[in-house]
Design an enzyme around this catalytic site. Structure first.
Site, mmCIF file in Angstrom:
data_model
loop_
_atom_site.group_PDB
_atom_site.id
_atom_site.type_symbol
_atom_site.label_atom_id
_atom_site.label_comp_id
_atom_site.label_asym_id
_atom_site.label_seq_id
_atom_site.Cartn_x
_atom_site.Cartn_y
_atom_site.Cartn_z
ATOM 1 N N ASN A 209 0.849 -1.196 0.000
ATOM 2 C CA ASN A 209 0.000 0.000 0.000
ATOM 3 C C ASN A 209 0.883 1.245 0.000
ATOM 4 O O ASN A 209 2.102 1.144 -0.065
ATOM 5 C CB ASN A 209 -0.964 -0.034 1.193
ATOM 6 C CG ASN A 209 -0.211 -0.131 2.496
ATOM 7 O OD1 ASN A 209 0.585 0.733 2.832
ATOM 8 N ND2 ASN A 209 -0.424 -1.221 3.221
ATOM 9 N N ASP A 278 -4.476 -6.501 5.033
ATOM 10 C CA ASP A 278 -5.475 -7.399 5.616
ATOM 11 C C ASP A 278 -5.408 -8.787 4.974
ATOM 12 O O ASP A 278 -5.850 -9.770 5.553
ATOM 13 C CB ASP A 278 -6.874 -6.821 5.443
ATOM 14 C CG ASP A 278 -7.117 -5.691 6.434
ATOM 15 O OD1 ASP A 278 -6.749 -5.863 7.608
ATOM 16 O OD2 ASP A 278 -7.641 -4.637 6.038
ATOM 17 N N PHE A 322 -4.807 3.227 14.794
ATOM 18 C CA PHE A 322 -5.041 4.212 13.738
ATOM 19 C C PHE A 322 -6.191 3.706 12.881
ATOM 20 O O PHE A 322 -6.439 2.491 12.820
ATOM 21 C CB PHE A 322 -3.795 4.364 12.856
ATOM 22 C CG PHE A 322 -2.875 5.476 13.296
ATOM 23 C CD1 PHE A 322 -2.099 5.330 14.433
ATOM 24 C CD2 PHE A 322 -2.781 6.655 12.577
ATOM 25 C CE1 PHE A 322 -1.244 6.340 14.849
ATOM 26 C CE2 PHE A 322 -1.929 7.671 12.969
ATOM 27 C CZ PHE A 322 -1.157 7.519 14.106
ATOM 28 N N LYS A 336 -13.968 0.548 15.767
ATOM 29 C CA LYS A 336 -12.675 -0.119 15.990
ATOM 30 C C LYS A 336 -12.230 0.003 17.447
ATOM 31 O O LYS A 336 -11.537 -0.875 17.963
ATOM 32 C CB LYS A 336 -11.614 0.463 15.051
ATOM 33 C CG LYS A 336 -11.775 -0.046 13.627
ATOM 34 C CD LYS A 336 -10.774 0.552 12.654
ATOM 35 C CE LYS A 336 -11.134 0.103 11.241
ATOM 36 N NZ LYS A 336 -10.568 0.927 10.195
ATOM 37 N N LYS A 340 -11.422 -3.514 19.115
ATOM 38 C CA LYS A 340 -10.005 -3.807 19.358
ATOM 39 C C LYS A 340 -9.537 -3.377 20.748
ATOM 40 O O LYS A 340 -8.346 -3.368 21.016
ATOM 41 C CB LYS A 340 -9.165 -3.172 18.251
ATOM 42 C CG LYS A 340 -9.667 -3.642 16.877
ATOM 43 C CD LYS A 340 -8.802 -3.240 15.715
ATOM 44 C CE LYS A 340 -9.505 -3.629 14.418
ATOM 45 N NZ LYS A 340 -8.637 -3.730 13.273
#
Ligand code: PMT
Length: 405
Positions: A209, A278, A322, A336, A340
């Site tokens: 990426n 991912d 992030f 998230k 998480k």
């Protein structure tokens, strides 16, 4: 205030070289040991005698002069410097350092310096705006060099515009800020991830990426400056970090997962700034995949969600994630936090100009586990890092006071 700090001031050839006298004088008054290095051109604008008198130290003016009462060998000055300031910095010295040219005492010493380097550019506005100069500045920033931006004013060449060296007072204030960063994270161990991951398809191809690592490296640098013991797990980037940062280089998401697992217990703060893939190709082809007429299908399998794993094994740690989002920033980011088990999440809308991948700036909103949030303006990634770490410090303090209750 700067007692015991060794500051090397490099002076290059520009009309604002006369202001270096005031800079040296102000630094001396603050208690710093100041060592001046002048290029040949700088000596056309200000005399070494002035700087020698003000710094109370010999001034280096040439690569091959006889050492005076102290060791002037460039490596010794490079090692000595707690901070290396180049004021004024011409397009020439910026270009030389950006391209690894070391052909006089100043550029040679700079090349050997591992400490903080600050450039205070001064030049004609068109020179400053020249893409080559700007590219050199960007290149140096990516390698951890810092700049005190020139200001708008009347330039010696007759133009008015951005190119005037910042005032000595502002330069000295910045030097103090760099050297006296409050050690709020002293005694704390912090694990930071940065950069992209590379997921190999075959020996020549991979999936990745746009992450440059700038956000994560800025966090690592600022955390180290604040006194933390920093471990930085980094995917492939072109960036360098200070020697005090423990850098672990990895390639794939699985490598990152392993490195995180190995380092998790020792650290009490974790910040996941890396852009972890991912998915990875289910099968790695040992041989280069040959092209055929029909379409090629690559089956991808899930990589572990590293942040989720840390959240599940969080114990007493402070955990910051992030979120790189293109839409529904608040909704996606706050989800998230819960999924998480985060203390807070740094959400960047990567569709915004100047934010997210590869740029020097970022515009983020910090969403906290208690539902509150702070939207920050567009700022340099180092500034963003500073804000994030200040929040981490606030959480540490909270935890400390809870433990004492
Ligand atoms: O490196 P730069 O060029 O400076 O760019 C900075 C950045 C855009 C990469 C950075 O600001 C950023 O947003 N990093 C997180 C990018 C990302 O992967 O976001 P995400 O929303 O896909 O992932 C959410 C969180 O889970 C992140 O903390 C990520 O590190 C983590 N994650 C993601 C996938 C995965 N398999 N494991 C993870 O731990």
């Amino acid at each position: 205030m700067l007692k015991g700090k060794n500051i090397v001031v490099g002076i290059t050839g520009g009309i604002s070289a006369y202001k270096s006298a005031e800079i040296v004088s102000r630094l001396k008054k603050k208690g710093a040991n100041v060592y001046c290095v002048m290029t040949q051109n700088a000596q056309e604008f200000i005399s070494p005698l002035t700087l020698r008198t003000l710094s109370n130290n010999p001034v280096v003016t040439s690569m091959f002069e006889e050492p005076g009462t102290w060791e002037v060998e460039h490596i010794s000055l490079a090692d000595k410097a707690d901070l290396f300031l180049i004021a004024p910095a011409t397009a020439n010295i910026i270009g030389k350092v950006a391209h690894g040219i070391a052909d006089d005492f100043l550029s040679t010493t700079l090349m050997a310096t591992r400490g903080k380097v600050l450039f205070a550019p001064a030049m004609n506005i068109h020179m400053y705006e020249n893409k080559i100069v700007q590219e050199n500045i960007t290149r140096l920033k990516a390698r951890g060099y810092d700049f005190i931006d020139p200001v708008i004013g009347n330039l010696a060449c007759g133009y008015t515009g951005k190119g005037k060296m910042a005032e000595p007072e502002a330069i000295v204030a910045r030097v103090c800020q760099e050297l006296l960063e409050e050690q709020i994270l002293a005694g704390h161990k912090i694990l930071i991830t940065a950069g992209p991951t590379k997921e190999k398809i075959d020996p020549v191809r991979y999936l990745t990426n746009h992450s440059s690592g700038k956000m994560g490296y800025a966090l690592a640098e600022v955390a180290a400056r604040k006194g933390a013991q920093v471990t930085l797990i980094s995917g492939p980037t072109n960036l360098k970090c200070s020697p005090q940062v423990n850098l672990i280089k990895i390639e794939s998401a699985l490598d990152m997962f392993q490195a995180v697992q190995e380092n998790l217990d020792q650290n009490e703060i974790v910040i996941m700034a890396a852009a972890v893939a991912d998915y990875r190709p289910k099968i790695f082809s040992e041989k280069k995949i040959k092209k055929k007429d029909e379409d090629l299908k690559i089956v991808l399998e899930r990589n572990p969600d590293i942040l989720k794993y840390i959240g599940e094994n969080k114990k007493d740690k402070i955990l910051v994630g992030f979120a790189a989002e293109t839409n529904d920033l608040k909704e996606n980011a706050t989800k998230k936090i819960i999924q998480k088990n985060l203390d807070f999440i740094v959400a960047n809308d990567i569709t915004q100009a100047g934010a997210g991948f590869a740029v020097d700036t970022n515009q983020v909103t910090l969403f906290f586990a208690d539902g509150s949030y702070k939207a920050l303006p567009l700022m340099d990634k180092y500034e963003v890092a500073n804000k994030i770490l200040t929040e981490v410090y606030a959480l540490l303090k909270e935890k400390r006071s809870e433990r004492n209750d």
